[in-house]
Design a protein around this motif. Sequence first.
Motif, mmCIF file in Angstrom:
data_model
loop_
_atom_site.group_PDB
_atom_site.id
_atom_site.type_symbol
_atom_site.label_atom_id
_atom_site.label_comp_id
_atom_site.label_asym_id
_atom_site.label_seq_id
_atom_site.Cartn_x
_atom_site.Cartn_y
_atom_site.Cartn_z
ATOM 1 N N LEU A 39 -3.562 -10.964 2.099
ATOM 2 C CA LEU A 39 -2.943 -10.081 1.496
ATOM 3 C C LEU A 39 -3.893 -9.339 0.283
ATOM 4 O O LEU A 39 -3.609 -8.657 -0.177
ATOM 5 C CB LEU A 39 -1.403 -10.601 0.510
ATOM 6 C CG LEU A 39 -0.237 -10.728 1.407
ATOM 7 C CD1 LEU A 39 0.733 -11.508 0.454
ATOM 8 C CD2 LEU A 39 0.111 -9.700 1.989
ATOM 9 N N HIS A 40 -5.226 -10.058 0.480
ATOM 10 C CA HIS A 40 -6.304 -9.706 -0.347
ATOM 11 C C HIS A 40 -6.528 -8.187 -0.419
ATOM 12 O O HIS A 40 -6.787 -7.361 -1.227
ATOM 13 C CB HIS A 40 -7.331 -10.514 -0.309
ATOM 14 C CG HIS A 40 -7.200 -11.978 -0.554
ATOM 15 N ND1 HIS A 40 -8.479 -12.942 -0.842
ATOM 16 C CD2 HIS A 40 -6.149 -12.659 -1.181
ATOM 17 C CE1 HIS A 40 -7.736 -14.012 -1.418
ATOM 18 N NE2 HIS A 40 -6.442 -13.988 -1.698
ATOM 19 N N THR A 41 -6.800 -7.675 0.955
ATOM 20 C CA THR A 41 -7.276 -6.086 1.025
ATOM 21 C C THR A 41 -6.223 -5.334 0.888
ATOM 22 O O THR A 41 -6.208 -4.335 0.038
ATOM 23 C CB THR A 41 -7.890 -6.073 2.480
ATOM 24 O OG1 THR A 41 -8.928 -6.868 2.878
ATOM 25 C CG2 THR A 41 -8.229 -4.750 2.749
ATOM 26 N N PRO A 42 -5.106 -5.732 1.265
ATOM 27 C CA PRO A 42 -3.686 -4.738 0.887
ATOM 28 C C PRO A 42 -3.419 -4.847 -0.552
ATOM 29 O O PRO A 42 -3.242 -3.680 -1.082
ATOM 30 C CB PRO A 42 -2.468 -5.472 1.522
ATOM 31 C CG PRO A 42 -3.196 -6.072 2.765
ATOM 32 C CD PRO A 42 -4.426 -6.529 2.234
ATOM 33 N N THR A 43 -3.869 -5.831 -1.165
ATOM 34 C CA THR A 43 -3.590 -5.679 -2.701
ATOM 35 C C THR A 43 -4.522 -4.839 -3.270
ATOM 36 O O THR A 43 -4.263 -4.184 -4.302
ATOM 37 C CB THR A 43 -3.856 -7.290 -3.503
ATOM 38 O OG1 THR A 43 -2.625 -8.192 -2.821
ATOM 39 C CG2 THR A 43 -3.587 -7.247 -4.733
ATOM 40 N N GLU A 90 8.475 -12.642 2.302
ATOM 41 C CA GLU A 90 7.521 -13.357 1.510
ATOM 42 C C GLU A 90 6.387 -12.706 1.166
ATOM 43 O O GLU A 90 5.955 -12.984 -0.033
ATOM 44 C CB GLU A 90 7.032 -14.568 2.451
ATOM 45 C CG GLU A 90 6.025 -15.649 1.786
ATOM 46 C CD GLU A 90 6.821 -16.182 0.394
ATOM 47 O OE1 GLU A 90 5.999 -16.882 -0.351
ATOM 48 O OE2 GLU A 90 7.870 -16.195 0.114
ATOM 49 N N ASP A 91 5.667 -11.825 1.832
ATOM 50 C CA ASP A 91 4.625 -11.157 1.627
ATOM 51 C C ASP A 91 4.906 -10.140 0.279
ATOM 52 O O ASP A 91 4.260 -10.139 -0.592
ATOM 53 C CB ASP A 91 4.224 -10.118 2.661
ATOM 54 C CG ASP A 91 3.429 -11.111 3.522
ATOM 55 O OD1 ASP A 91 3.063 -12.098 3.345
ATOM 56 O OD2 ASP A 91 3.093 -10.258 4.785
ATOM 57 N N PHE A 92 6.038 -9.695 0.451
ATOM 58 C CA PHE A 92 6.591 -8.773 -0.718
ATOM 59 C C PHE A 92 6.838 -9.636 -2.074
ATOM 60 O O PHE A 92 6.508 -9.114 -2.797
ATOM 61 C CB PHE A 92 8.019 -7.942 -0.141
ATOM 62 C CG PHE A 92 8.429 -7.061 -1.364
ATOM 63 C CD1 PHE A 92 8.061 -5.812 -1.322
ATOM 64 C CD2 PHE A 92 9.624 -7.416 -2.243
ATOM 65 C CE1 PHE A 92 8.559 -5.023 -2.571
ATOM 66 C CE2 PHE A 92 10.020 -6.720 -2.993
ATOM 67 C CZ PHE A 92 9.589 -5.425 -3.172
ATOM 68 N N GLY A 132 13.284 -7.038 7.760
ATOM 69 C CA GLY A 132 11.743 -7.080 8.044
ATOM 70 C C GLY A 132 11.492 -8.540 8.550
ATOM 71 O O GLY A 132 10.321 -8.788 9.036
ATOM 72 N N GLY A 133 12.445 -9.492 8.276
ATOM 73 C CA GLY A 133 12.002 -11.177 8.815
ATOM 74 C C GLY A 133 11.509 -11.702 7.566
ATOM 75 O O GLY A 133 11.298 -11.254 6.392
ATOM 76 N N SER A 134 11.473 -13.067 7.623
ATOM 77 C CA SER A 134 11.227 -13.857 6.279
ATOM 78 C C SER A 134 9.793 -13.742 5.940
ATOM 79 O O SER A 134 9.051 -13.758 4.778
ATOM 80 C CB SER A 134 11.397 -15.418 6.640
ATOM 81 O OG SER A 134 10.553 -15.791 7.840
#
Length: 396
Positions: free
Chosen positions: A192-196, A111-113, A105-107
């Motif tokens: 990442l706030h909304t996904p969290t 990093e998000d994960f 999926g790429g760096s």
Amino acid sequence: MTYPLIATLGLAIAACAAIVLLAVAFRRTPRVPRSRVLIALLLTTVLMLALTALFDNLMISAGLFHYAPSHLLGVSIGVAPVEDFAYPLAGALLLPAAWVALQKGGSARREDFRQLVVASRPISWINTAFPFAAAYVLTTREIDAVLLIGFLYFLVPYNFAMYGINDVFDYASDVANPRKGGVEGALLPRRLHTPTLWIAALTNIPFLVLLALAGGPAVWGALAVSAFAVVAYSAPGLRFKERPFLDSLTSSTHFVSPAVVGLLLAGADLTGGILLLLSAFFLWGMAAHAFGAVQDIVPDRAAGIHSIATVIGAKATVRVALALWTAAGLLMLAVPWPGPLAAIIAVPYLLNCAPFWALTDERSAESNRAWRRFIALNYFSGFLVTLLLILEWNSA
């Protein structure tokens, strides 16, 4: 809900997720060596199943736990029920597949994960799952589907909600806090706030519904208090973390409420001894929060965040924490045997905190050294508590 059904559902979900993740990874990179991936999956599966067979048989034979026969298929490997093998098999399928998908999926995706995992504070997962499991198992004396659901919930989704919501709404102060971005908490980027928040809701609600269905009104009330405390601590409009003294009360609720839920689901009689134990645990949780707030006095004041530590200062807060840990230890002396042995567990916390008796606000960040030791102490204390639980189990 029976144990075989829970095991089958867990295995089915993991298998479907693994297929999807691998399909996505192979589509992105057609030349990916599929044979190596499949070999890795096979070796992981064999190893996990072998370890499960070994340690399940050893622990069950030692009498550390047992299963209610009415909840099992009746098929076993040695003395280990076949249902126990669904979970290592699910992990063996899901985790390597997730790793391959992230690698392809790429760096940025990796990093998000990583940031989302860090947001859940993996080092603290056991602090909420263990109290639930201990309370439930010591009451029922057996392992069943409700135990597994509750343990999994308080292990990961609960912590993701508790800490993830906090990281979203504390972003302004976390940016100025040098200890954020690692084991002590994520510095979640705004994207990442909304996904969290969505992940927190989608991973918590199903578990809460299942646990509510397994209990009655008392369990519903305990779950409601627990979930409310998780949200109210950080969410705008409530922000209990910015209400001095209420912040420590709410934080302690985060750790004591799983034990209360476990007791109520197991149908425990809330005797005087149990209430004393829960009270000691609650005082311990308040002390932990108060002392942890000391290290953040400077960045919290800079961000306009109020806490017990910013209001009464570093020196007074350290002394409050010492008093609460002392009170927790003294309460344990009044708990039925072998509970009084646990009073000694307060001693390492007192020794860790005492050197900061006269800490000034300007030097408050220095208490971070003790906070890091505190995190390690929790594992040592958990080991001692486990030994006491085994002693209680064998003496019952």
